[in-house]
Motif scaffolding. Sequence first.
Motif, PDB file in Angstrom:
ATOM      1  N   ILE A  94     -18.237 -12.983  -5.172  1.00  0.00           N
ATOM      2  CA  ILE A  94     -17.442 -14.057  -4.592  1.00  0.00           C
ATOM      3  C   ILE A  94     -17.969 -15.386  -5.132  1.00  0.00           C
ATOM      4  O   ILE A  94     -19.140 -15.707  -4.960  1.00  0.00           O
ATOM      5  CB  ILE A  94     -17.537 -14.049  -3.043  1.00  0.00           C
ATOM      6  N   LEU A  95     -17.101 -16.141  -5.791  1.00  0.00           N
ATOM      7  CA  LEU A  95     -17.497 -17.435  -6.359  1.00  0.00           C
ATOM      8  C   LEU A  95     -17.768 -18.421  -5.233  1.00  0.00           C
ATOM      9  O   LEU A  95     -16.882 -18.705  -4.428  1.00  0.00           O
ATOM     10  CB  LEU A  95     -16.405 -17.971  -7.277  1.00  0.00           C
ATOM     11  N   LYS A  96     -18.989 -18.915  -5.163  1.00  0.00           N
ATOM     12  CA  LYS A  96     -19.369 -19.866  -4.121  1.00  0.00           C
ATOM     13  C   LYS A  96     -19.501 -21.288  -4.643  1.00  0.00           C
ATOM     14  O   LYS A  96     -19.404 -22.241  -3.885  1.00  0.00           O
ATOM     15  CB  LYS A  96     -20.687 -19.440  -3.451  1.00  0.00           C
ATOM     16  N   GLY A  97     -19.748 -21.444  -5.933  1.00  0.00           N
ATOM     17  CA  GLY A  97     -19.897 -22.782  -6.488  1.00  0.00           C
ATOM     18  C   GLY A  97     -20.020 -22.744  -7.994  1.00  0.00           C
ATOM     19  O   GLY A  97     -20.235 -21.690  -8.588  1.00  0.00           O
ATOM     20  N   TYR A  98     -19.858 -23.929  -8.602  1.00  0.00           N
ATOM     21  CA  TYR A  98     -19.931 -24.071 -10.054  1.00  0.00           C
ATOM     22  C   TYR A  98     -20.160 -25.535 -10.381  1.00  0.00           C
ATOM     23  O   TYR A  98     -20.031 -26.403  -9.505  1.00  0.00           O
ATOM     24  CB  TYR A  98     -18.638 -23.574 -10.719  1.00  0.00           C
ATOM     25  N   ASP A  99     -20.498 -25.822 -11.617  1.00  0.00           N
ATOM     26  CA  ASP A  99     -20.596 -27.213 -12.049  1.00  0.00           C
ATOM     27  C   ASP A  99     -19.882 -27.385 -13.378  1.00  0.00           C
ATOM     28  O   ASP A  99     -19.272 -26.438 -13.889  1.00  0.00           O
ATOM     29  CB  ASP A  99     -22.060 -27.677 -12.104  1.00  0.00           C
ATOM     30  N   GLN A 100     -19.939 -28.586 -13.940  1.00  0.00           N
ATOM     31  CA  GLN A 100     -19.205 -28.885 -15.172  1.00  0.00           C
ATOM     32  C   GLN A 100     -19.721 -28.100 -16.380  1.00  0.00           C
ATOM     33  O   GLN A 100     -19.013 -27.963 -17.369  1.00  0.00           O
ATOM     34  CB  GLN A 100     -19.204 -30.394 -15.462  1.00  0.00           C
ATOM     35  N   LEU A 101     -20.917 -27.538 -16.293  1.00  0.00           N
ATOM     36  CA  LEU A 101     -21.478 -26.736 -17.383  1.00  0.00           C
ATOM     37  C   LEU A 101     -21.189 -25.244 -17.192  1.00  0.00           C
ATOM     38  O   LEU A 101     -21.692 -24.415 -17.937  1.00  0.00           O
ATOM     39  CB  LEU A 101     -22.987 -26.964 -17.481  1.00  0.00           C
ATOM     40  N   PHE A 102     -20.410 -24.911 -16.170  1.00  0.00           N
ATOM     41  CA  PHE A 102     -20.057 -23.537 -15.813  1.00  0.00           C
ATOM     42  C   PHE A 102     -21.245 -22.698 -15.368  1.00  0.00           C
ATOM     43  O   PHE A 102     -21.221 -21.479 -15.492  1.00  0.00           O
ATOM     44  CB  PHE A 102     -19.263 -22.838 -16.920  1.00  0.00           C
ATOM     45  N   ASN A 103     -22.283 -23.362 -14.840  1.00  0.00           N
ATOM     46  CA  ASN A 103     -23.283 -22.621 -14.075  1.00  0.00           C
ATOM     47  C   ASN A 103     -22.547 -22.188 -12.819  1.00  0.00           C
ATOM     48  O   ASN A 103     -21.867 -23.003 -12.189  1.00  0.00           O
ATOM     49  CB  ASN A 103     -24.461 -23.523 -13.697  1.00  0.00           C
ATOM     50  N   VAL A 104     -22.608 -20.913 -12.472  1.00  0.00           N
ATOM     51  CA  VAL A 104     -21.846 -20.425 -11.325  1.00  0.00           C
ATOM     52  C   VAL A 104     -22.754 -19.720 -10.328  1.00  0.00           C
ATOM     53  O   VAL A 104     -23.759 -19.111 -10.698  1.00  0.00           O
ATOM     54  CB  VAL A 104     -20.698 -19.472 -11.750  1.00  0.00           C
ATOM     55  N   VAL A 105     -22.387 -19.819  -9.055  1.00  0.00           N
ATOM     56  CA  VAL A 105     -23.093 -19.141  -7.977  1.00  0.00           C
ATOM     57  C   VAL A 105     -22.158 -18.076  -7.423  1.00  0.00           C
ATOM     58  O   VAL A 105     -21.012 -18.370  -7.061  1.00  0.00           O
ATOM     59  CB  VAL A 105     -23.487 -20.129  -6.853  1.00  0.00           C
ATOM     60  N   LEU A 106     -22.634 -16.830  -7.399  1.00  0.00           N
ATOM     61  CA  LEU A 106     -21.871 -15.707  -6.852  1.00  0.00           C
ATOM     62  C   LEU A 106     -22.601 -15.130  -5.652  1.00  0.00           C
ATOM     63  O   LEU A 106     -23.821 -14.977  -5.689  1.00  0.00           O
ATOM     64  CB  LEU A 106     -21.708 -14.593  -7.887  1.00  0.00           C
ATOM     65  N   ASP A 107     -21.832 -14.791  -4.619  1.00  0.00           N
ATOM     66  CA  ASP A 107     -22.383 -14.103  -3.456  1.00  0.00           C
ATOM     67  C   ASP A 107     -21.863 -12.668  -3.468  1.00  0.00           C
ATOM     68  O   ASP A 107     -20.815 -12.389  -4.048  1.00  0.00           O
ATOM     69  CB  ASP A 107     -21.962 -14.810  -2.167  1.00  0.00           C
TER      70      ASP A 107
END
Length: 103
Positions: free
Chosen positions: A33-46
Amino acid sequence: MAGGRKESALDMARFVDKGVRIKLAGGREVSGILKGYDQLFNVVLDDAVEYLRDPDDPMRVTDETRTLGLIVCRGTAVTLIAPTAGMEEIANPFMQQDQGEDE
């Protein structure tokens, strides 16, 4: 560039709190589940799971998984982000074509 604002080719905001599958450099694949991201496409998944690779063919991903939980995928390693909703595996049409030529 007029306006001075660069638009992203991918509107990630619509995928927040939804299931995504991510392919990483080196052949690893994870979904969660995508929880967050930034402009560099670092992503946080739960609730992330990794799809394990075939021991005989390291570039082939199997249906076997291992649970990872909450993870951060570094943007420089992300090669593909796809929603899991509506995703289905189809037969490779090129494999069928190759098999027909061998007979």
